[in-house]
Motif scaffolding. Structure first.
Motif, short mmCIF file in Angstrom:
data_model
loop_
_atom_site.label_atom_id
_atom_site.label_comp_id
_atom_site.label_asym_id
_atom_site.label_seq_id
_atom_site.Cartn_x
_atom_site.Cartn_y
_atom_site.Cartn_z
N TYR A 62 0.85 -1.18 0.00
CA TYR A 62 0.00 0.00 0.00
C TYR A 62 0.89 1.23 0.00
CZ TYR A 62 -3.52 3.43 1.10
OH TYR A 62 -4.34 4.51 1.04
N ARG A 63 0.61 2.15 -0.91
CA ARG A 63 1.36 3.40 -0.99
C ARG A 63 0.37 4.57 -0.99
NH1 ARG A 63 6.99 2.38 -0.78
NH2 ARG A 63 7.29 0.46 -1.87
N ALA A 64 0.63 5.54 -0.14
CA ALA A 64 -0.21 6.74 -0.10
C ALA A 64 -0.21 7.37 -1.50
CB ALA A 64 0.31 7.74 0.92
N GLY A 65 -1.36 7.76 -1.97
CA GLY A 65 -1.47 8.36 -3.29
C GLY A 65 -1.63 7.36 -4.42
N LYS A 66 -1.22 6.14 -4.20
CA LYS A 66 -1.33 5.09 -5.22
C LYS A 66 -2.35 4.03 -4.83
CE LYS A 66 2.12 6.06 -8.12
NZ LYS A 66 2.04 6.11 -9.55
N GLY A 67 -2.56 3.85 -3.53
CA GLY A 67 -3.46 2.81 -3.06
C GLY A 67 -2.75 1.46 -3.05
N ALA A 85 -3.66 -1.78 -8.18
CA ALA A 85 -4.86 -2.62 -8.16
C ALA A 85 -6.00 -1.86 -8.83
CB ALA A 85 -5.23 -2.99 -6.73
N ALA A 86 -6.81 -2.56 -9.59
CA ALA A 86 -7.94 -1.95 -10.31
C ALA A 86 -9.17 -1.94 -9.40
CB ALA A 86 -8.22 -2.72 -11.59
N VAL A 87 -9.61 -0.74 -9.07
CA VAL A 87 -10.82 -0.56 -8.25
C VAL A 87 -11.69 0.50 -8.92
CG1 VAL A 87 -9.71 -1.23 -6.09
CG2 VAL A 87 -9.69 1.15 -6.78
N ASP A 88 -12.92 0.62 -8.48
CA ASP A 88 -13.84 1.63 -9.01
C ASP A 88 -13.91 1.60 -10.53
OD1 ASP A 88 -14.40 2.54 -6.43
OD2 ASP A 88 -12.67 3.88 -6.46
#
Length: 102
Positions: A62-67, A85-88
């Motif tokens: 997990y990276r801030a700004g990248k998710g 990761a593909a979300v939304d």
């Protein structure tokens, strides 16, 4: 290569499922069902890679700004790449598969 050209559907070479293009403004670079990718880039977005090996999902970070990002390792040459990761989007990444990698 334009973003529209990069964002195409494909049949996953690992699980055989049909993968649709992303609908969130990014482009698809891995299967949302098994999370496998294909080693087709030497540098992010260049699509100039010559290896062509399947890339297995081997971890998540997990990276801030990248998710959340999936860490892939090529089964042919061992190269590692990180993909968001593909979300939304239509066909988001399978959260059950992502959760097993934590």
């Amino acid at each position: 290569m334009s973003r529209k050209t990069e964002n195409t559907g494909f049949i996953c070479e690992n699980c055989g499922r049909a993968v649709l293009p992303l609908s969130n403004g990014s482009y698809r670079n891995h299967c949302p069902f098994c999370l496998f990718s294909k080693h087709i880039e030497d540098a992010p977005g260049d699509r100039q890679g010559t290896c062509g090996g399947l890339m297995a999902p081997v971890g998540i970070q997990y990276r801030a700004g990248k998710g959340y990002q999936i860490i892939h390792r090529c089964l042919v040459c061992g190269a590692e790449r990180v993909n968001k990761a593909a979300v939304d989007t239509i066909q988001p990444d399978d959260v059950r598969v992502l959760a097993r990698m934590i």
